[in-house]
Design an enzyme around this catalytic site. Structure first.
Site, mmCIF file in Angstrom:
data_model
loop_
_atom_site.group_PDB
_atom_site.id
_atom_site.type_symbol
_atom_site.label_atom_id
_atom_site.label_comp_id
_atom_site.label_asym_id
_atom_site.label_seq_id
_atom_site.Cartn_x
_atom_site.Cartn_y
_atom_site.Cartn_z
ATOM 1 N N CYS A 32 0.832 -2.485 14.933
ATOM 2 C CA CYS A 32 0.916 -2.178 13.419
ATOM 3 C C CYS A 32 0.052 -3.584 12.800
ATOM 4 O O CYS A 32 0.220 -4.654 13.000
ATOM 5 C CB CYS A 32 2.366 -2.223 13.000
ATOM 6 S SG CYS A 32 2.587 -2.048 11.292
ATOM 7 N N GLU A 66 0.786 -1.315 -0.184
ATOM 8 C CA GLU A 66 0.168 -0.021 0.112
ATOM 9 C C GLU A 66 0.962 1.087 0.177
ATOM 10 O O GLU A 66 1.906 1.199 0.301
ATOM 11 C CB GLU A 66 -0.957 0.013 1.270
ATOM 12 C CG GLU A 66 -1.990 -1.302 1.302
ATOM 13 C CD GLU A 66 -2.421 -1.140 2.640
ATOM 14 O OE1 GLU A 66 -2.622 -0.213 3.278
ATOM 15 O OE2 GLU A 66 -2.903 -2.095 2.991
ATOM 16 N N CYS A 126 6.345 -7.078 7.308
ATOM 17 C CA CYS A 126 7.393 -6.863 8.191
ATOM 18 C C CYS A 126 7.653 -7.601 9.087
ATOM 19 O O CYS A 126 7.062 -8.384 9.721
ATOM 20 C CB CYS A 126 6.926 -5.280 8.811
ATOM 21 S SG CYS A 126 8.024 -4.548 9.631
ATOM 22 N N CYS A 134 3.293 8.334 1.034
ATOM 23 C CA CYS A 134 3.871 7.512 2.027
ATOM 24 C C CYS A 134 4.030 6.111 1.442
ATOM 25 O O CYS A 134 2.805 5.528 1.012
ATOM 26 C CB CYS A 134 2.904 7.423 3.305
ATOM 27 S SG CYS A 134 3.592 6.393 4.749
ATOM 28 N N CYS A 180 -2.526 1.707 8.062
ATOM 29 C CA CYS A 180 -2.460 0.554 8.504
ATOM 30 C C CYS A 180 -2.287 -0.456 6.965
ATOM 31 O O CYS A 180 -2.506 0.088 6.002
ATOM 32 C CB CYS A 180 -3.151 -0.056 9.453
ATOM 33 S SG CYS A 180 -4.820 -0.269 8.551
ATOM 34 N N CYS A 219 5.847 -4.803 15.615
ATOM 35 C CA CYS A 219 5.417 -3.924 16.631
ATOM 36 C C CYS A 219 3.959 -4.333 17.023
ATOM 37 O O CYS A 219 3.141 -4.638 15.788
ATOM 38 C CB CYS A 219 5.602 -2.463 15.975
ATOM 39 S SG CYS A 219 7.116 -1.935 15.565
#
Length: 347
Positions: A123, A96, A116, A109, A334, A120
């Site tokens: 997230c 995204e 990932c 962004c 997100c 975290c």
């Protein structure tokens, strides 16, 4: 089958990489600059359009390479003008990008990884786990192919993934964005956001002039560890100590991102710890409202708490802003859109 899926991309290659391509194909070295000009300045999408290359050289290129580029797969638009774009990757995943218009600024962004590995707790992308790094071409593809590409004033490496976990592709993409043979942007238009991968952060600071934003979120080590496992390997105190070794002039900025969670990291004690941690470092803090994700145990702090923290930090001499919340109705911050698409493809 689309040639971009089977041939190697020229788009996303640096000038030295294009020189290597030219040499391997028996083309003169200056042909690399010509190819770069067609791809980046003139934005061609077909090698056949590179008319200052000989027909034979265009044929040689076309046998092994394509320009590349992948189209947008989907887009969601917020009531405030923010857009979330969905892109396929070359490995049949989805990523995204978030386009954020704001008066005379237009920021994109961008993602640097599919998924990932940093874990975290707040997230959505972390829930996907790590799939693969993006190539520099896939990173730049997000900038190149959206309808607003020509309007962009800023790019932030703050999408899916940890940019410094994909250091070389990220640095190559920044080189292409800023080089005179590429897009010729000023590095001041680019910000990279990291959770603090110290060795790669040091490399980034030494090899790039772009701005740096560090995801801090809690100055108390035990609490930060509970929400960000990276604290166990690269403690925030060591991250800040590393930053204090570098010169941040007026042309390069270091900032700290701080999502404010109700009852977790929003007390006066956290303000005191922040001031102590950042003492002696020229920086600013961006307080961020939490965009809730499904089944998340954390809740965002209220407006009064955000203002109290901002004012308390400002009184201690730290420039502090409350980032305007954008795209909340499409969950622009997100990885939900890509998660849903990947789940749909798996059905």
């Amino acid at each position: 089958m689309d040639s971009s899926a089977v041939k190697e991309w020229l788009f996303g290659k640096t000038l030295p990489e294009l020189e290597a391509v030219a040499a391997a194909l028996g083309m003169p070295r200056f042909a690399a600059g010509q190819i770069a000009g067609w791809i980046y300045a003139r934005r061609v999408t077909d090698i056949a359009a590179m008319t200052n290359l000989s027909l034979r050289n265009r044929e040689r290129l076309s046998e092994r390479y394509c320009v590349g580029l992948l189209p947008v797969a989907d887009v969601q638009q917020s009531s405030d003008g923010t857009k979330k774009y969905l892109f396929p990757t070359l490995q049949q995943r989805y990523i995204e990008s978030a386009y954020i218009p704001d008066k005379d600024r237009a920021t994109l962004c961008v993602s640097s990884q599919s998924g990932c590995r940093m874990g975290c707790r707040f997230c959505m992308t972390a829930r996907q786990g790590f799939a693969h790094n993006l190539t520099s071409g896939e990173i730049l593809n997000q900038i190149r192919t959206i309808p607003e590409s020509g309007k962009l004033t800023n790019v932030v490496y703050m999408g899916m993934g940890e940019p410094l976990d994909n250091l070389e592709s990220v640095l190559n993409s920044i080189e292409i964005l800023t080089a005179p043979w590429g897009y010729g942007w000023s590095p001041s238009r680019i910000t990279l956001s990291t959770i603090g991968v110290i060795p790669a952060m040091r490399e980034f600071l030494n090899r790039s002039a772009a701005h740096l934003a560090v995801s801090l979120h809690d100055p108390i080590p035990s609490e930060r560890l509970a929400m960000m496992p990276v604290e166990g390997k690269y403690p925030i105190g060591q991250v800040v100590a590393e930053l204090k070794r570098h010169d941040f002039s007026h042309q390069r900025r270091v900032s700290f991102e701080y999502i404010v969670f109700a009852g977790i990291n929003d007390s006066p004690a956290h303000v005191t710890a922040l001031v102590r941690l950042l003492s002696g470092l020229k920086c600013r803090i961006n307080l961020i409202r939490f965009h809730a994700i499904p089944d998340a145990p954390m809740q965002g702090a209220d407006e009064a708490t955000m203002i109290r923290m901002r004012d308390a930090l400002a009184r201690k001499g730290i420039i502090t802003t409350i980032r305007a919340s954008r795209g909340e109705d499409i969950q622009a911050a997100c990885g939900l859109l890509s998660t849903r698409e990947q789940e749909k493809q798996a059905e």
